[in-house]
Design a protein around this motif. Structure first.
Motif, short mmCIF file in Angstrom:
data_model
loop_
_atom_site.label_atom_id
_atom_site.label_comp_id
_atom_site.label_asym_id
_atom_site.label_seq_id
_atom_site.Cartn_x
_atom_site.Cartn_y
_atom_site.Cartn_z
N ASN A 94 1.08 -1.12 0.00
CA ASN A 94 -0.02 -0.06 -0.11
C ASN A 94 0.99 1.20 0.15
O ASN A 94 1.80 1.45 0.82
CB ASN A 94 -0.89 0.22 1.18
CG ASN A 94 -2.03 -1.01 1.21
OD1 ASN A 94 -2.22 -1.54 0.09
ND2 ASN A 94 -2.41 -1.50 2.38
N LEU A 96 1.43 5.54 -0.55
CA LEU A 96 0.84 6.97 -0.46
C LEU A 96 1.64 7.80 -1.30
O LEU A 96 2.92 8.12 -0.93
CB LEU A 96 0.66 7.38 0.91
CG LEU A 96 0.07 8.77 1.11
CD1 LEU A 96 -1.17 9.19 0.29
CD2 LEU A 96 0.10 9.28 2.66
N SER A 150 -7.23 11.35 -4.45
CA SER A 150 -8.11 12.19 -3.55
C SER A 150 -7.41 13.42 -3.33
O SER A 150 -6.39 13.99 -3.94
CB SER A 150 -7.72 11.57 -2.17
OG SER A 150 -6.54 11.71 -1.83
N ILE A 157 -4.36 13.75 5.89
CA ILE A 157 -4.47 12.43 5.48
C ILE A 157 -3.78 11.31 6.84
O ILE A 157 -4.35 10.38 7.09
CB ILE A 157 -3.26 12.02 4.33
CG1 ILE A 157 -4.31 12.76 3.12
CG2 ILE A 157 -3.20 10.71 4.12
CD1 ILE A 157 -3.61 12.38 1.78
N ALA A 160 -6.69 11.06 8.90
CA ALA A 160 -7.84 10.16 8.18
C ALA A 160 -7.36 8.72 8.06
O ALA A 160 -8.12 7.85 7.94
CB ALA A 160 -7.98 10.99 6.98
N GLN A 161 -6.17 8.44 7.81
CA GLN A 161 -5.64 7.19 7.56
C GLN A 161 -4.67 6.69 8.33
O GLN A 161 -3.38 6.50 7.61
CB GLN A 161 -5.63 6.85 5.91
CG GLN A 161 -6.81 7.04 5.21
CD GLN A 161 -6.65 6.55 3.73
OE1 GLN A 161 -6.21 5.47 3.29
NE2 GLN A 161 -6.99 7.33 2.64
N THR A 164 -1.65 3.19 7.75
CA THR A 164 -2.32 2.53 6.63
C THR A 164 -1.15 1.88 5.32
O THR A 164 -1.58 0.97 4.84
CB THR A 164 -3.41 3.50 5.91
OG1 THR A 164 -4.34 3.77 7.12
CG2 THR A 164 -3.97 2.72 4.76
N ALA A 213 0.63 8.59 8.80
CA ALA A 213 -0.23 7.52 7.87
C ALA A 213 0.73 6.37 7.37
O ALA A 213 0.12 5.44 6.88
CB ALA A 213 -0.37 8.12 6.20
N ARG A 215 2.69 3.00 8.23
CA ARG A 215 2.69 1.52 9.26
C ARG A 215 3.89 1.60 9.94
O ARG A 215 4.89 1.93 9.50
CB ARG A 215 2.06 0.42 8.46
CG ARG A 215 3.36 -0.20 7.79
CD ARG A 215 2.97 -1.55 7.39
NE ARG A 215 4.15 -2.12 6.32
CZ ARG A 215 5.38 -2.25 6.75
NH1 ARG A 215 5.86 -2.22 7.87
NH2 ARG A 215 6.24 -2.79 5.72
#
Length: 303
Positions: A94, A96, A150, A157, A160-161, A164, A213, A215
């Motif tokens: 994942n 970003l 987005s 962010i 919000a996440q 992630t 954001a 991990r």
């Protein structure tokens, strides 16, 4: 260096191939014209990415956008690939891209690996349109399905996440030395001088959001296209001094490995590189810093 920055005829353009519509004929032509690949010099260069460089200011004509048609290559400053390569992407991760427009680094990310999920964020509405068009021009529909665009304020962010993403790229808004030196508009110059003083605050806020954001165990790369120490080393130093869960990743060895194609200036940080443009190596300016978020278990042991 300044002579290169203010002389567009000296600028060089790298040719990043699109693996989803590979330009075989162009590859033969570039080889005949003396271009070489970046691949041989980088320690973790993915086989799926191919980028050709010339040691002269040669430029391949850009392709026009056509709806439903994938472009075969992307023209870019070769130093722009270094932040992407520093992320060491793997399939299924994942990812970003926090400040994604105009989309060149997002395209480059997708040349490296097939992400499980890629979030391309851009706050500026006009630049979002540019970003969407870039993705449409280079990425086939099946892969588009794992990409989301987005339009959030990047500073939000992280809230919000949280935790992630496996990899985060913060290619931050900066004072952009090439456009700064070429501008002849005095009002725009005065605005940029004012903006320069406030940019490090924004850059730090974006970095903190990206860290939130990310991990535990994940990698974040911060980059700018300015020589400004206030926007580069100082921003990273403040983040490292104020975040006990973030550790620097040593990338200093890359400067020696990549010296054939890039000129590097010292940063006094093992976790960062600064590419400076020189004649024949007119790439940059580009600052790259690599950080890792500690695992929760490691943080508990340390504290």
């Amino acid at each position: 260096m300044q002579d290169v920055l203010i002389s567009p005829p000296l600028w060089q353009y790298a040719v990043l191939f699109n693996r989803f519509n590979y330009p075989f004929e162009l590859e033969k032509d570039l080889q005949l014209r003396g271009y070489h690949t970046l691949q041989g010099s980088f320690p973790y260069y993915p086989k799926s990415m191919k980028c050709y460089l010339s040691q002269t200011p040669d430029r391949v004509p850009a392709e026009r956008h056509q709806t439903g048609h994938l472009k075969k290559f992307y023209l870019l400053n070769a130093a722009s690939l270094l932040p992407v390569l520093a992320l060491e992407l793997s399939d299924g991760e994942n990812v970003l891209d926090l400040c994604a427009a105009p989309g060149g680094k997002s395209v480059a990310l997708l040349q490296c690996a097939h992400p499980g999920y890629l979030l391309c964020n851009e706050y500026d509405s006009l630049r979002v349109r540019w970003l969407r068009q870039t993705l449409e021009s280079f990425i086939p529909q099946p892969l588009i399905n794992v990409i989301k665009v987005s339009e959030l304020d990047g500073r939000d962010i992280g809230d919000a996440q949280p935790e992630t993403f496996d990899k985060v790229l913060v290619d931050a808004p900066c004072s952009n030395d090439r456009s700064w030196l070429l501008s002849s508009d005095s009002q725009k110059a005065a605005w940029r001088i004012h903006q320069r003083s406030s940019l490090p605050v924004l850059q730090g806020d974006l970095l903190r959001s990206g860290i939130q954001a990310l991990r535990p165990g994940g990698i974040l790369v911060y980059s700018t296209c300015t020589l400004s120490k206030a926007e580069n080393q100082d921003v990273i130093s403040k983040i490292l001094n104020s975040n006990s869960n973030i550790m620097p990743v040593d990338i200093s060895g890359i400067a020696k490995i990549c010296s054939r194609d890039f000129t590097f200036a010292p940063t006094d940080q093992k976790c960062s590189l600064l590419v400076i443009p020189q004649k024949g190596k007119a790439w940059g300016p580009m600052y790259i810093a690599k950080l890792r978020k500690k695992n929760h278990e490691y943080t508990k042991i340390v504290t």
